[in-house]
Design an enzyme around this catalytic site. Sequence first.
Site, PDB file in Angstrom:
ATOM      1  N   SER A  76      32.749 -73.814   5.369  1.00 59.71           N
ATOM      2  CA  SER A  76      31.384 -73.275   5.460  1.00 59.71           C
ATOM      3  C   SER A  76      31.384 -72.240   6.579  1.00 59.71           C
ATOM      4  O   SER A  76      32.290 -72.248   7.440  1.00 59.71           O
ATOM      5  CB  SER A  76      30.426 -74.416   5.826  1.00 59.71           C
ATOM      6  OG  SER A  76      29.170 -73.932   6.230  1.00 59.71           O
ATOM      7  N   TYR A 126      27.902 -82.001  10.646  1.00 58.43           N
ATOM      8  CA  TYR A 126      28.375 -81.041   9.634  1.00 58.43           C
ATOM      9  C   TYR A 126      29.235 -79.965  10.296  1.00 58.43           C
ATOM     10  O   TYR A 126      30.324 -79.630   9.804  1.00 58.43           O
ATOM     11  CB  TYR A 126      27.151 -80.428   8.956  1.00 58.43           C
ATOM     12  CG  TYR A 126      27.420 -79.586   7.733  1.00 58.43           C
ATOM     13  CD1 TYR A 126      27.556 -80.169   6.476  1.00 58.43           C
ATOM     14  CD2 TYR A 126      27.507 -78.199   7.825  1.00 58.43           C
ATOM     15  CE1 TYR A 126      27.778 -79.389   5.346  1.00 58.43           C
ATOM     16  CE2 TYR A 126      27.731 -77.411   6.709  1.00 58.43           C
ATOM     17  CZ  TYR A 126      27.868 -78.010   5.460  1.00 58.43           C
ATOM     18  OH  TYR A 126      28.081 -77.233   4.349  1.00 58.43           O
TER      19      TYR A 126
END
Length: 256
Positions: free
Chosen positions: A138, A151
């Site tokens: 990401s 995350y």
Amino acid sequence: MLKGKTALVTGSTSGIGLGVALCLARQGANIVLNGFGDAEGPQAQVRALGVKVGYHGADMSKPADIAAMMAYAEREFGGTDILVNNAGIQHVANVEDFPVEKWDAIIAINLSSAFHTTRLAIPAMRTKNWGRVINIASTHGLVASAQKSAYVAAKHGIVGFTKALALETATTGITVNAICPGWVLTPLVQKQIDDRAARESLPVDQAKVELLREKQPSLQFVTPEQLGELAVFLASPAADNVRGAAWNMDGGWVAQ
Ligand code: NAD
């Protein structure tokens, strides 16, 4: 281009994983799908492209399930040539409010699962002297956002894991790379849009624009198909010497 290869894509019943699986299938790869929810629809979509498709419902937070899935791919497909570590979840909260079980689940699913799949896939790739490991990281593997500590930690972790693996396999026909998407309109992001609409009393369409404006200069969502085509490139001979990259496709997010 990928005829005769098998791609196993974790978390591919939805979103980016399904988009990547379909792009690899269009190049002729057989596909092993994984993930929760409806598996019949995604299997039918892949099958319609004329390749062999299978499904294993392993829970990516469970190492024993992962081992069973990798054994299934070996038994039914002759192994995993292209491994796409994609399954992931999100939870948004300040660290002092972060539920311990959510932290553990995010680290297990978004990071440790890639260790378990990869450690089991690499020996056969070494024997064949060909393999592709593509980790869906990401922009949060490169930069941070507040309230996403687990995350961001998991995604930075998988970028580091990608680099270490790329070095371990550098003289072989196995390449290991990460793709770092910006915002993609999938169920994972729709939840954040809905939460924002509720929090700021905005119509959902407006919340979508505000979400993009905050991070993504293009003001457009990246699509699963665009990410799938990048995965196809990374699987191609042209990418034989792309090793240990963390390749952002993010509408300019990390250029800022
Ligand atoms: P999604 O919610 O559409 O899909 C997630 C997939 O993972 C689903 O198939 C789901 O069933 C599966 N999954 C979830 N928990 C699982 C578990 N324990 N075991 C097995 N499968 C499980 O989400 P998405 O947006 O397509 O996300 C896919 C990946 O892309 C994730 O790693 C995510 O972090 C990453 N990503 C997404 C975005 C985005 O904007 N959507 C941006 C950057 C990175």
